[in-house]
Enzyme design. Structure first.
Site, PDB file in Angstrom:
ATOM      1  N   SER A   1     -12.817  10.152   1.192  1.00 30.23           N
ATOM      2  CA  SER A   1     -13.957  10.660   1.107  1.00 30.23           C
ATOM      3  C   SER A   1     -13.407  12.465   1.571  1.00 30.23           C
ATOM      4  O   SER A   1     -13.139  12.898   1.773  1.00 30.23           O
ATOM      5  CB  SER A   1     -14.848   9.940   1.787  1.00 30.23           C
ATOM      6  OG  SER A   1     -14.832   8.905   1.810  1.00 30.23           O
TER       7      SER A   1
ATOM      8  N   HIS B   1     -13.872   8.858  -4.399  1.00 31.44           N
ATOM      9  CA  HIS B   1     -15.153   8.305  -4.486  1.00 31.44           C
ATOM     10  C   HIS B   1     -16.590   9.018  -4.860  1.00 31.44           C
ATOM     11  O   HIS B   1     -16.477  10.260  -3.810  1.00 31.44           O
ATOM     12  CB  HIS B   1     -15.451   6.590  -4.024  1.00 31.44           C
ATOM     13  CG  HIS B   1     -16.235   7.436  -2.306  1.00 31.44           C
ATOM     14  ND1 HIS B   1     -17.639   6.731  -2.391  1.00 31.44           N
ATOM     15  CD2 HIS B   1     -16.167   7.624  -0.823  1.00 31.44           C
ATOM     16  CE1 HIS B   1     -17.912   7.573  -0.895  1.00 31.44           C
ATOM     17  NE2 HIS B   1     -16.049   8.147  -0.556  1.00 31.44           N
TER      18      HIS B   1
END
Lengths: 71, 273
Positions: free
Chosen positions: B152, B175
């Site tokens: 992330s 994501h």
């Protein structure tokens, strides 16, 4: 505030409500301005307030370090 | 005749004759009472016994001899803690401490390069981007190594350095940003999240070889993550899509950092007129 993490938020934030707040006070540690708090009878450093960047590289001053404030 | 006299005598070798008889008084450097000698400069020896004992007691660590290194190593582990103090089960990296550290490293003339070691599960968007921005704007050579995971918000930090490595087994999860706050107006919330996501996408595409289309495609891919959409890149995958420069570990990272330091030195040398 946005958390960007693949971890489940329930796991990351679990216990957020039960977190006890230890009162913090601004003082100096070895002459360096810092925020400290009392946890279990001893004092630990929360955050350095110094504007001298070299203080942040000191091996004995980091968040969570047990410290003896100057006062 | 004693036992030793029965052996053959070799002059100078047997029997052994010391050049001077043993005992005090013959050594010219010998000082009988050094503490009371006048006009002698004294050197004070300061031991580290107490602090090393404290270190053993507090951290279970022993004091190692101090070796001056021209590089510094910053480790970014666990959650990157930002505006909210996370509950104690989280291992966190505090950005308010890291940023002045990076300032000190940039300013300190003894530090010639910075190695960033990452094993993070992401964290606060703003704190992560703050660390990434300050690393990318440093003038000193920086190299990052993703060990274990750089997920992330760890992705922009990994690509912020001059050169990025990933361990063969390390993974990076890409994501979309998820909402953690209150939703009042859905279109506004969507717009806001989209903007936050754009900050990350823009930073990553500007600091690595990956294209925006490819990064967004990885971000929104379905069928790979159990609870989310997105992609897990492992080692070589991250290099192939252009996100990371090379697969490697400590040896390669330190060699690369050394090269960058040398390059910078030769670049900064003023040519003789």
């Amino acid at each position: 505030m946005i958390l960007y993490t693949p971890m489940q938020l329930e796991l990351v934030l679990a216990g957020l409500e039960q977190m006890t707040h230890h009162p913090e006070r601004a003082t100096t540690v070895h002459g360096v301005p810092a925020l400290v708090r009392k946890v279990g009878g001893r004092e630990e450093l929360v955050q350095l307030l110094s504007t001298n960047p070299a203080d942040y590289l000191r091996g004995d001053l980091y968040p969570g370090a047990p410290v003896k404030p100057d006062d | 005749m004693t036992f030793y006299e029965s052996f053959e005598q070799v002059p100078g070798i047997f029997p052994y004759q010391p050049p001077s008889p043993p005992g005090p008084g013959n050594d010219p450097d010998r000082r009988e009472n050094p503490d009371n000698e006048p006009n002698k400069e004294r050197t004070k020896v300061v031991g580290k016994t107490k602090s090393s004992m404290e270190a053993v007691k507090e951290m279970g660590a022993t004091q190692i001899p101090e070796v001056k290194s021209n590089i510094h190593c910053l480790t970014i582990v666990g959650q990157i803690e930002g505006h909210l103090v996370l509950p104690p089960q989280n291992k966190t990296t505090k950005y308010e401490h890291m940023i002045p550290q990076l300032v000190a490293l940039e300013q300190n003339p003894e530090v010639e390069g910075v190695l960033i070691v990452l094993n993070t599960v992401g964290g606060d968007v703003e704190a992560g981007l703050a660390i990434a921005e300050i690393i990318s704007s440093m003038s000193k050579p920086t190299v990052s190594v993703v060990l274990g995971g750089g997920h992330s918000i760890g992705v922009p930090i990994a690509v912020a350095t001059d050169y990025a490595f990933i361990a063969e087994t390390a993974s990076m999860t890409i994501h979309p940003i998820r909402l953690t706050g209150l939703v009042i107006g859905v279109p506004q919330t969507y717009e806001y999240l989209d903007k936050m996501q754009d900050r990350v996408v823009r930073f990553v595409t500007a600091h690595s070889a990956i294209t925006e289309e490819k990064f967004r495609e990885l971000m929104f891919r379905t069928g790979e993550l159990a609870r989310d959409i997105g992609t897990v890149l492992i080692g070589q995958d991250a290099v192939e899509c252009g996100l990371i420069n090379e697969v490697g570990g400590m040896q390669q990272a330190l060699a690369r950092l050394k090269n960058l330091i040398e390059e910078r030195k030769t670049r900064n040398e003023v040519p003789l007129q």
